[in-house]
Write a protein that holds these residues in place. Structure first.
Motif, short mmCIF file in Angstrom:
data_model
loop_
_atom_site.label_atom_id
_atom_site.label_comp_id
_atom_site.label_asym_id
_atom_site.label_seq_id
_atom_site.Cartn_x
_atom_site.Cartn_y
_atom_site.Cartn_z
N GLU A 276 0.88 -1.17 0.00
CA GLU A 276 0.00 0.00 0.00
C GLU A 276 0.91 1.21 0.00
O GLU A 276 1.73 1.36 0.89
N MET A 277 0.75 2.07 -0.99
CA MET A 277 1.60 3.26 -1.09
C MET A 277 0.71 4.47 -1.31
O MET A 277 -0.07 4.50 -2.25
N GLN A 278 0.83 5.45 -0.43
CA GLN A 278 -0.03 6.63 -0.52
C GLN A 278 0.67 7.74 -1.30
O GLN A 278 1.89 7.78 -1.39
N ALA A 279 -0.14 8.64 -1.85
CA ALA A 279 0.38 9.76 -2.64
C ALA A 279 1.36 10.57 -1.81
O ALA A 279 1.10 10.87 -0.64
N GLY A 280 2.49 10.91 -2.41
CA GLY A 280 3.52 11.69 -1.73
C GLY A 280 4.66 10.84 -1.21
O GLY A 280 5.72 11.35 -0.88
N ALA A 281 4.47 9.52 -1.14
CA ALA A 281 5.52 8.62 -0.68
C ALA A 281 6.54 8.40 -1.80
O ALA A 281 6.24 8.59 -2.97
N LEU A 282 7.75 8.01 -1.41
CA LEU A 282 8.82 7.77 -2.39
C LEU A 282 9.48 6.43 -2.12
O LEU A 282 9.84 6.14 -0.98
N ILE A 283 9.61 5.63 -3.17
CA ILE A 283 10.42 4.41 -3.11
C ILE A 283 11.40 4.51 -4.26
O ILE A 283 11.00 4.56 -5.43
N GLU A 284 12.67 4.57 -3.94
CA GLU A 284 13.73 4.65 -4.94
C GLU A 284 14.43 3.29 -4.94
O GLU A 284 15.35 3.06 -4.16
N GLY A 285 13.91 2.38 -5.75
CA GLY A 285 14.43 1.02 -5.81
C GLY A 285 13.43 0.14 -6.53
O GLY A 285 12.42 0.61 -7.04
N HIS A 286 13.69 -1.15 -6.56
CA HIS A 286 12.80 -2.10 -7.23
C HIS A 286 11.73 -2.60 -6.27
O HIS A 286 11.98 -2.76 -5.08
N LEU A 287 10.55 -2.88 -6.83
CA LEU A 287 9.47 -3.52 -6.08
C LEU A 287 9.41 -4.97 -6.52
O LEU A 287 9.24 -5.25 -7.71
N ILE A 288 9.55 -5.89 -5.59
CA ILE A 288 9.58 -7.31 -5.90
C ILE A 288 8.50 -8.02 -5.10
O ILE A 288 8.57 -8.05 -3.87
N LYS A 289 7.51 -8.58 -5.79
CA LYS A 289 6.40 -9.27 -5.14
C LYS A 289 6.89 -10.62 -4.60
O LYS A 289 7.51 -11.40 -5.31
#
Length: 147
Positions: free
Chosen positions: A126-139
């Motif tokens: 769950e990622m809300q507007a304004g958040a930052l992830i600088e990297g890969h998303l791996i399920k």
């Protein structure tokens, strides 16, 4: 001493919305039960940290943070909280920042001002507007899964 959060009662529409996004509010879910340990805003820890139950970090950790049993542990990182190291938990709620790889078998909940610099391995996200992830998303795939 355990700090408990009050149980919030959801309306039927809120409950359905939560279930649609894979986040059902079940009794006994470690994601919402309690905080067993608090690391205050003025605290700074250098070294790895292993915990059980619920942990809230409002200070700074330089080292890895992991739950002792991967099936039961929720980490909450407060607005001023910062971890410089890898995180290995079942659930994580991020308001502050993480500089390292996140490994979560369950929910990764990234709030509006949160910052993550590193890859995120997750069961659900769950990622809300304004958040930052600088990297890969791996399920994360459960053992025996074909997809």
């Amino acid at each position: 001493m355990n700090w408990t959060r009050p149980l919030h009662h959801q309306t039927p529409s809120q409950e359905r919305r939560s279930m649609l996004f894979g986040r059902s509010k079940k009794r006994g879910d470690p994601l919402q039960e309690r905080i067993d340990c608090l690391i205050g805003a003025d605290a700074s820890i250098q070294g790895d940290l292993v915990f059980t139950g619920g942990l809230r970090i409002d200070g700074r950790i330089t080292g890895d943070v992991a739950v002792a049993r991967i099936d039961a542990g929720t980490l909450t990182i407060g607005d001023q909280g910062c971890i410089e190291g890898d995180v290995r938990v079942s659930h994580v709620i991020v308001y502050g920042e993480i500089r390292g790889t996140v490994y979560a078998t369950g929910l990764v909940d990234v709030r509006p001002n949160a910052r993550i610099w590193g890859d995120v391995h997750y069961g659900s996200l769950e990622m809300q507007a304004g958040a930052l992830i600088e990297g890969h998303l791996i399920k994360h795939r459960p053992v025996g899964s074909t997809q």
